[in-house]
Design a protein around this motif. Structure first.
Motif, PDB file in Angstrom:
ATOM      1  N   ARG A 188       0.834  -1.207   0.000  1.00  0.00           N
ATOM      2  CA  ARG A 188       0.000   0.000   0.000  1.00  0.00           C
ATOM      3  C   ARG A 188       0.870   1.258   0.000  1.00  0.00           C
ATOM      4  NH1 ARG A 188      -1.268   3.406   4.061  1.00  0.00           N
ATOM      5  NH2 ARG A 188      -3.157   4.694   3.830  1.00  0.00           N
ATOM      6  N   ILE A 245       1.026   4.065  -3.002  1.00  0.00           N
ATOM      7  CA  ILE A 245       0.698   5.467  -2.731  1.00  0.00           C
ATOM      8  C   ILE A 245       1.894   6.362  -3.037  1.00  0.00           C
ATOM      9  CG2 ILE A 245       0.163   7.110  -0.891  1.00  0.00           C
ATOM     10  CD1 ILE A 245      -1.592   4.978   0.371  1.00  0.00           C
ATOM     11  N   CYS A 280       1.866   9.364  -5.744  1.00  0.00           N
ATOM     12  CA  CYS A 280       2.207  10.744  -5.389  1.00  0.00           C
ATOM     13  C   CYS A 280       3.404  11.253  -6.181  1.00  0.00           C
ATOM     14  CB  CYS A 280       2.484  10.821  -3.885  1.00  0.00           C
ATOM     15  SG  CYS A 280       2.700  12.500  -3.269  1.00  0.00           S
ATOM     16  N   ASN A 282       1.808  14.234   2.154  1.00  0.00           N
ATOM     17  CA  ASN A 282       0.650  14.099   1.252  1.00  0.00           C
ATOM     18  C   ASN A 282      -0.127  15.409   1.145  1.00  0.00           C
ATOM     19  OD1 ASN A 282       1.157  11.363   0.667  1.00  0.00           O
ATOM     20  ND2 ASN A 282       0.093  10.715   2.523  1.00  0.00           N
ATOM     21  N   GLU A 312      -3.781   2.599  -8.933  1.00  0.00           N
ATOM     22  CA  GLU A 312      -3.471   2.828  -7.526  1.00  0.00           C
ATOM     23  C   GLU A 312      -4.483   3.768  -6.885  1.00  0.00           C
ATOM     24  OE1 GLU A 312      -1.379   3.340  -9.993  1.00  0.00           O
ATOM     25  OE2 GLU A 312       0.273   1.890  -9.773  1.00  0.00           O
ATOM     26  N   GLY A 313      -4.901   4.792  -7.646  1.00  0.00           N
ATOM     27  CA  GLY A 313      -5.857   5.749  -7.110  1.00  0.00           C
ATOM     28  C   GLY A 313      -7.209   5.130  -6.810  1.00  0.00           C
ATOM     29  N   TRP A 369      -6.739   3.313  -3.434  1.00  0.00           N
ATOM     30  CA  TRP A 369      -6.360   3.971  -2.195  1.00  0.00           C
ATOM     31  C   TRP A 369      -6.838   5.404  -2.049  1.00  0.00           C
ATOM     32  CZ3 TRP A 369      -5.188   0.069   0.501  1.00  0.00           C
ATOM     33  CH2 TRP A 369      -4.420  -0.980   0.011  1.00  0.00           C
ATOM     34  N   PHE A 370      -7.127   6.106  -3.148  1.00  0.00           N
ATOM     35  CA  PHE A 370      -7.455   7.535  -3.038  1.00  0.00           C
ATOM     36  C   PHE A 370      -8.805   7.699  -2.337  1.00  0.00           C
ATOM     37  CE2 PHE A 370      -6.864  11.823  -3.627  1.00  0.00           C
ATOM     38  CZ  PHE A 370      -5.803  12.116  -4.471  1.00  0.00           C
ATOM     39  N   LYS A 371      -8.799   8.426  -1.248  1.00  0.00           N
ATOM     40  CA  LYS A 371     -10.011   8.588  -0.450  1.00  0.00           C
ATOM     41  C   LYS A 371     -10.659   9.941  -0.692  1.00  0.00           C
ATOM     42  CE  LYS A 371     -11.569   8.355   4.361  1.00  0.00           C
ATOM     43  NZ  LYS A 371     -11.138   8.142   5.766  1.00  0.00           N
ATOM     44  N   GLN A 381      -5.839  12.322   1.239  1.00  0.00           N
ATOM     45  CA  GLN A 381      -6.098  11.269   2.212  1.00  0.00           C
ATOM     46  C   GLN A 381      -6.335   9.954   1.480  1.00  0.00           C
ATOM     47  OE1 GLN A 381      -9.397  12.988   4.445  1.00  0.00           O
ATOM     48  NE2 GLN A 381      -7.979  13.733   5.992  1.00  0.00           N
ATOM     49  N   PHE A 382      -5.830   8.871   2.059  1.00  0.00           N
ATOM     50  CA  PHE A 382      -5.890   7.564   1.412  1.00  0.00           C
ATOM     51  C   PHE A 382      -6.523   6.535   2.351  1.00  0.00           C
ATOM     52  CE2 PHE A 382      -2.282   9.869  -0.335  1.00  0.00           C
ATOM     53  CZ  PHE A 382      -2.511   9.772  -1.698  1.00  0.00           C
ATOM     54  N   TYR A 383      -7.167   5.555   1.753  1.00  0.00           N
ATOM     55  CA  TYR A 383      -7.778   4.480   2.529  1.00  0.00           C
ATOM     56  C   TYR A 383      -6.714   3.609   3.175  1.00  0.00           C
ATOM     57  CZ  TYR A 383     -12.324   5.416   0.385  1.00  0.00           C
ATOM     58  OH  TYR A 383     -13.493   6.003  -0.006  1.00  0.00           O
TER      59      TYR A 383
END
Length: 242
Positions: free
Chosen positions: A59, A63, A67, A88, A128-129, A132-134, A214-216
């Protein structure tokens, strides 16, 4: 008369030996069973920890790559955009600063927003987004002049103005966003006022706006960011940019 040989006295423990031997065997078997269960449990726990550790590493790596790619593209697009992959956060340097007691960005800040939003949407729609992208939390900051409540209101005005500018029809046309991307903006971006927390070296530098990515987490599925007041705008007609 022939006498029978005298009987040997019976040992008192002879009658009890079979019982104690069986009890000892039973306790030994239970101990072995207990050890087997403990070893199996430890192996399961160890395997689970190893899986979670590997998942967290994967993870973090994904991320980081997301980024880093965003940072490279943002730097090529607009020199005022700075993506900090350690925290981030996305900031716009001097272009992202507000005037004293003002909640509207200048032309350079608006241009930086216009340039970063399509890149953020592209990152959010990457493999990836999608995992994980929240969300993106728009954080407005103030200097230390005035009361806490006054600055809290002003910082919220600043973050709301940025949010509204992203939904403004003119900005949408400039960013060339289709209907799906406009919906993604409303889903991803949130406004939050934070007053004069995390003040900078000067009052001018403190009057700024930043975007916090912010990411999950591994076990997280849904939910909003925690620890910050949030304000979500879904209807552009409610915004007042002037």
């Amino acid at each position: 008369m022939l006498g029978l040989p005298p009987k040997k006295p019976r040992n008192k423990d002879e009658g009890e030996k079979p019982f104690w031997i069986s009890y000892a065997d039973l306790m030994t078997a239970l101990m072995v069973l207990f050890l087997v269960v403990m070893v199996a449990s430890l192996l399961m726990v160890t395997q689970q920890i190893a899986i979670e550790t590997k998942g967290e590493k994967d993870r973090a790596a994904e991320i980081k790559n997301l980024c880093a790619d965003l940072k490279l593209k943002a730097a090529q697009q607009n020199r005022n955009i700075n993506v900090n992959c350690q925290e981030n956060r996305i900031n716009f340097g001097e272009a992202g600063r507000f005037g004293y007691d003002d909640y509207r960005l200048g032309p350079e800040g608006v241009a930086a927003l216009r340039d970063i939003v399509p890149l953020v949407l592209e990152a959010a729609e990457s493999p990836e987004g999608k995992k994980w992208f929240k969300q993106i939390l728009i954080e407005g900051f103030t200097d230390t002049d005035g009361s806490y409540l006054y600055n809290l209101h002003l910082s919220l005005q600043r973050s709301e103005w940025v949010m509204c500018s992203l939904l403004d029809e003119r900005r949408v046309q400039e960013m060339n966003l289709d209907a799906r991307q406009q919906k993604l903006v409303r889903d991803l971006f949130l406004a939050g006022g934070v007053s004069f927390n995390n003040a900078k070296e000067s009052k001018e530098a403190s009057r700024r706006v930043e975007l916090r990515m912010q990411f999950y987490g591994l076990k997280e599925q849904t939910g909003k960011g925690e620890g910050q007041p949030e304000f979500k705008i879904t209807k552009p007609e409610l915004c007042k940019l002037n």
